[in-house]
Design a protein around this motif. Structure first.
Motif, PDB file in Angstrom:
ATOM      1  N   ALA A   1       0.833  -1.206   0.000  1.00 47.22           N
ATOM      2  CA  ALA A   1       0.000   0.000   0.000  1.00 47.22           C
ATOM      3  C   ALA A   1       0.864   1.251   0.000  1.00 47.22           C
ATOM      4  O   ALA A   1       0.608   2.210  -0.738  1.00 47.22           O
ATOM      5  N   ALA A   2       1.905   1.240   0.819  1.00 50.57           N
ATOM      6  CA  ALA A   2       2.816   2.381   0.867  1.00 50.57           C
ATOM      7  C   ALA A   2       3.661   2.458  -0.399  1.00 50.57           C
ATOM      8  O   ALA A   2       3.868   3.549  -0.955  1.00 50.57           O
ATOM      9  N   LEU A   3       4.118   1.317  -0.900  1.00 48.48           N
ATOM     10  CA  LEU A   3       4.943   1.307  -2.110  1.00 48.48           C
ATOM     11  C   LEU A   3       4.165   1.808  -3.315  1.00 48.48           C
ATOM     12  O   LEU A   3       4.720   2.461  -4.207  1.00 48.48           O
ATOM     13  N   ARG A   4       2.869   1.523  -3.360  1.00 48.15           N
ATOM     14  CA  ARG A   4       2.028   1.963  -4.483  1.00 48.15           C
ATOM     15  C   ARG A   4       1.780   3.466  -4.476  1.00 48.15           C
ATOM     16  O   ARG A   4       1.264   4.020  -5.441  1.00 48.15           O
ATOM     17  N   GLN A   5       2.174   4.130  -3.381  1.00 48.42           N
ATOM     18  CA  GLN A   5       2.030   5.589  -3.323  1.00 48.42           C
ATOM     19  C   GLN A   5       3.131   6.298  -4.102  1.00 48.42           C
ATOM     20  O   GLN A   5       3.050   7.505  -4.332  1.00 48.42           O
ATOM     21  N   THR A   6       4.133   5.566  -4.509  1.00 43.81           N
ATOM     22  CA  THR A   6       5.211   6.148  -5.316  1.00 43.81           C
ATOM     23  C   THR A   6       4.710   6.358  -6.744  1.00 43.81           C
ATOM     24  O   THR A   6       3.702   5.770  -7.147  1.00 43.81           O
ATOM     25  N   PRO A   7       5.389   7.185  -7.537  1.00 44.52           N
ATOM     26  CA  PRO A   7       4.933   7.446  -8.909  1.00 44.52           C
ATOM     27  C   PRO A   7       4.916   6.182  -9.771  1.00 44.52           C
ATOM     28  O   PRO A   7       5.688   5.246  -9.560  1.00 44.52           O
ATOM     29  N   LYS A   8       4.000   6.159 -10.743  1.00 46.12           N
ATOM     30  CA  LYS A   8       3.940   5.051 -11.686  1.00 46.12           C
ATOM     31  C   LYS A   8       5.291   4.919 -12.397  1.00 46.12           C
ATOM     32  O   LYS A   8       5.943   5.920 -12.700  1.00 46.12           O
ATOM     33  N   GLY A   9       5.690   3.697 -12.659  1.00 46.40           N
ATOM     34  CA  GLY A   9       6.962   3.466 -13.324  1.00 46.40           C
ATOM     35  C   GLY A   9       8.134   3.358 -12.382  1.00 46.40           C
ATOM     36  O   GLY A   9       9.274   3.134 -12.815  1.00 46.40           O
ATOM     37  N   SER A  10       7.861   3.475 -11.077  1.00 51.48           N
ATOM     38  CA  SER A  10       8.939   3.391 -10.082  1.00 51.48           C
ATOM     39  C   SER A  10       9.366   1.944  -9.876  1.00 51.48           C
ATOM     40  O   SER A  10       8.666   0.993 -10.253  1.00 51.48           O
ATOM     41  N   LEU A  11      10.516   1.778  -9.256  1.00 53.31           N
ATOM     42  CA  LEU A  11      10.974   0.451  -8.875  1.00 53.31           C
ATOM     43  C   LEU A  11       9.964  -0.185  -7.931  1.00 53.31           C
ATOM     44  O   LEU A  11       9.710  -1.390  -8.014  1.00 53.31           O
ATOM     45  N   ALA A  12       9.371   0.604  -7.063  1.00 54.50           N
ATOM     46  CA  ALA A  12       8.386   0.082  -6.108  1.00 54.50           C
ATOM     47  C   ALA A  12       7.202  -0.547  -6.829  1.00 54.50           C
ATOM     48  O   ALA A  12       6.748  -1.643  -6.472  1.00 54.50           O
ATOM     49  N   HIS A  13       6.674   0.129  -7.851  1.00 57.77           N
ATOM     50  CA  HIS A  13       5.545  -0.418  -8.601  1.00 57.77           C
ATOM     51  C   HIS A  13       5.948  -1.698  -9.327  1.00 57.77           C
ATOM     52  O   HIS A  13       5.187  -2.677  -9.347  1.00 57.77           O
ATOM     53  N   ALA A  14       7.124  -1.680  -9.925  1.00 54.94           N
ATOM     54  CA  ALA A  14       7.591  -2.876 -10.632  1.00 54.94           C
ATOM     55  C   ALA A  14       7.774  -4.035  -9.660  1.00 54.94           C
ATOM     56  O   ALA A  14       7.441  -5.186  -9.981  1.00 54.94           O
ATOM     57  N   TYR A  15       8.277  -3.735  -8.473  1.00 62.29           N
ATOM     58  CA  TYR A  15       8.463  -4.766  -7.457  1.00 62.29           C
ATOM     59  C   TYR A  15       7.119  -5.336  -7.024  1.00 62.29           C
ATOM     60  O   TYR A  15       6.952  -6.560  -6.936  1.00 62.29           O
ATOM     61  N   CYS A  16       6.162  -4.468  -6.744  1.00 57.72           N
ATOM     62  CA  CYS A  16       4.832  -4.940  -6.336  1.00 57.72           C
ATOM     63  C   CYS A  16       4.194  -5.781  -7.437  1.00 57.72           C
ATOM     64  O   CYS A  16       3.592  -6.829  -7.160  1.00 57.72           O
ATOM     65  N   ASP A  17       4.307  -5.325  -8.668  1.00 54.32           N
ATOM     66  CA  ASP A  17       3.742  -6.083  -9.792  1.00 54.32           C
ATOM     67  C   ASP A  17       4.347  -7.479  -9.857  1.00 54.32           C
ATOM     68  O   ASP A  17       3.644  -8.480 -10.045  1.00 54.32           O
TER      69      ASP A  17
ATOM     70  N   LEU B   1      12.145   2.981 -12.483  1.00 57.86           N
ATOM     71  CA  LEU B   1      12.902   1.742 -12.650  1.00 57.86           C
ATOM     72  C   LEU B   1      14.058   1.917 -13.621  1.00 57.86           C
ATOM     73  O   LEU B   1      15.172   1.444 -13.360  1.00 57.86           O
ATOM     74  N   ASP B   2      13.828   2.605 -14.740  1.00 58.65           N
ATOM     75  CA  ASP B   2      14.904   2.757 -15.723  1.00 58.65           C
ATOM     76  C   ASP B   2      16.040   3.617 -15.181  1.00 58.65           C
ATOM     77  O   ASP B   2      17.216   3.388 -15.510  1.00 58.65           O
ATOM     78  N   VAL B   3      15.725   4.560 -14.314  1.00 54.27           N
ATOM     79  CA  VAL B   3      16.765   5.393 -13.701  1.00 54.27           C
ATOM     80  C   VAL B   3      17.607   4.557 -12.744  1.00 54.27           C
ATOM     81  O   VAL B   3      18.839   4.656 -12.723  1.00 54.27           O
ATOM     82  N   VAL B   4      16.948   3.725 -11.946  1.00 54.19           N
ATOM     83  CA  VAL B   4      17.673   2.877 -11.004  1.00 54.19           C
ATOM     84  C   VAL B   4      18.589   1.918 -11.754  1.00 54.19           C
ATOM     85  O   VAL B   4      19.746   1.716 -11.375  1.00 54.19           O
ATOM     86  N   ARG B   5      18.080   1.348 -12.832  1.00 56.60           N
ATOM     87  CA  ARG B   5      18.911   0.434 -13.630  1.00 56.60           C
ATOM     88  C   ARG B   5      20.119   1.161 -14.206  1.00 56.60           C
ATOM     89  O   ARG B   5      21.224   0.609 -14.252  1.00 56.60           O
ATOM     90  N   ASP B   6      19.921   2.387 -14.621  1.00 59.06           N
ATOM     91  CA  ASP B   6      21.029   3.164 -15.171  1.00 59.06           C
ATOM     92  C   ASP B   6      22.062   3.477 -14.085  1.00 59.06           C
ATOM     93  O   ASP B   6      23.272   3.311 -14.290  1.00 59.06           O
TER      94      ASP B   6
END
Length: 277
Positions: A93-109, A232-237
């Motif tokens: 629930a807290a992780l989903r509060q981050t912007p779409k496309g974030s590492l958090a959203h990708a992790y939750c997915d 996510l793409d920024v973190v990967r970079d």
């Protein structure tokens, strides 16, 4: 063989001992590791076997790595702000509060689609019944364990047989151990055996994963809370993690050859022949 570890007289700023004097010294046993690896090949979902393999193949560089991180300013900060990663990673629930496309959203997915939780991995480890000690080794080991599924998301390697071997070799690049090498390369060799005649670059894929892990900053040393907020793409970079091209090529080739990448660690069909040939 027992490895002596005289670290019980070293403490962090808050008084936590580096290695508790009651913590047993690790015992090296290649024979025990191979036995558990063979069992793992029969049941790749039995995560407890992975922990047993690691325990059988202790790394000589483990304690120096624990000491370097936990006694540093960075380590002190991480222990203070992120004492237990599962509490952070399972709060979707807290992780989903981050912007779409974030590492958090990708992790939750990823975790939700796979039916996984960080607490579930903890439970698998605790099924072994190993004692816990109030020392810095405990925090370091648990943090290493709890970042496993983040590796999947950051690297793009799935939970298929090859994806798991690639994550293990990536992890070896980050934290070298013979356990990662044994499971990663022997698992890859088993996949090659099961897909004999396939043109998929299996060994190339795991070697690429190992190189990527070696070239990336150590995830265990990063502030996970802050990374989760970033795209996510920024973190990967920032982490210097490129596309897993050879892994994806394996999947492309297998698709053309009619091979299911999610059924490659089974040993044989009823006739005793490899499942893919």
């Amino acid at each position: 063989m027992t490895t002596a570890m005289p670290y019980s007289d070293t403490f962090a700023a808050d008084g936590t001992v580096l290695r508790h004097p009651d913590r047993p010294a690790p015992r090296y046993s290649l024979r025990r590791a191979v036995k558990n690896f063979r069992l793992l090949m029969k049941d790749k979902e039995d995560t407890s076997l992975v922990f047993k393999i690691y325990e059988s193949l202790p790394s000589r560089t483990f304690m120096p790595r624990v000491k370097a991180l936990t006694l540093s300013e960075r380590g002190e900060y991480l222990r203070r702000t992120e004492p237990k990663l599962p509490e952070i990673l399972d709060d979707h629930a807290a992780l989903r509060q981050t912007p779409k496309g974030s590492l958090a959203h990708a992790y939750c997915d990823f975790m939700e689609s796979e039916g996984l939780t960080a607490a579930g991995l903890v439970a698998e480890a605790e099924r072994l019944g190993r004692p816990k000690y109030p020392d810095l080794v405990q925090w370091f080991a648990e943090r290493s364990r709890d970042t496993h599924d983040l590796f999947h998301v950051l690297t793009g390697y799935g939970r298929d047989a090859l994806g798991e071997q690639c994550v293990l070799l990536f992890t070896h690049g980050q934290s070298p151990t013979q356990g990662h090498l044994l499971i990663g390369y022997a698992g890859a060799a088993n996949i090659r055996k099961m897909t004999w005649g396939s043109k998929a670059p299996v060994i190339g894929a795991v070697r690429q994963a190992k190189r990527t892990g070696r070239g990336a900053p150590k995830l265990i040393e990063q502030p996970i809370r802050e990374l989760l907020k970033q795209p996510l793409d920024v973190v990967r970079d920032v982490m210097n993690i490129p596309e897993p091209t050879l892994y994806r090529e394996c999947h492309r080739v297998w698709s053309a050859e009619g091979i299911d990448p999610y059924d490659l660690l089974a040993t044989s069909d009823e006739s005793g022949e490899p499942l893919a040939a």
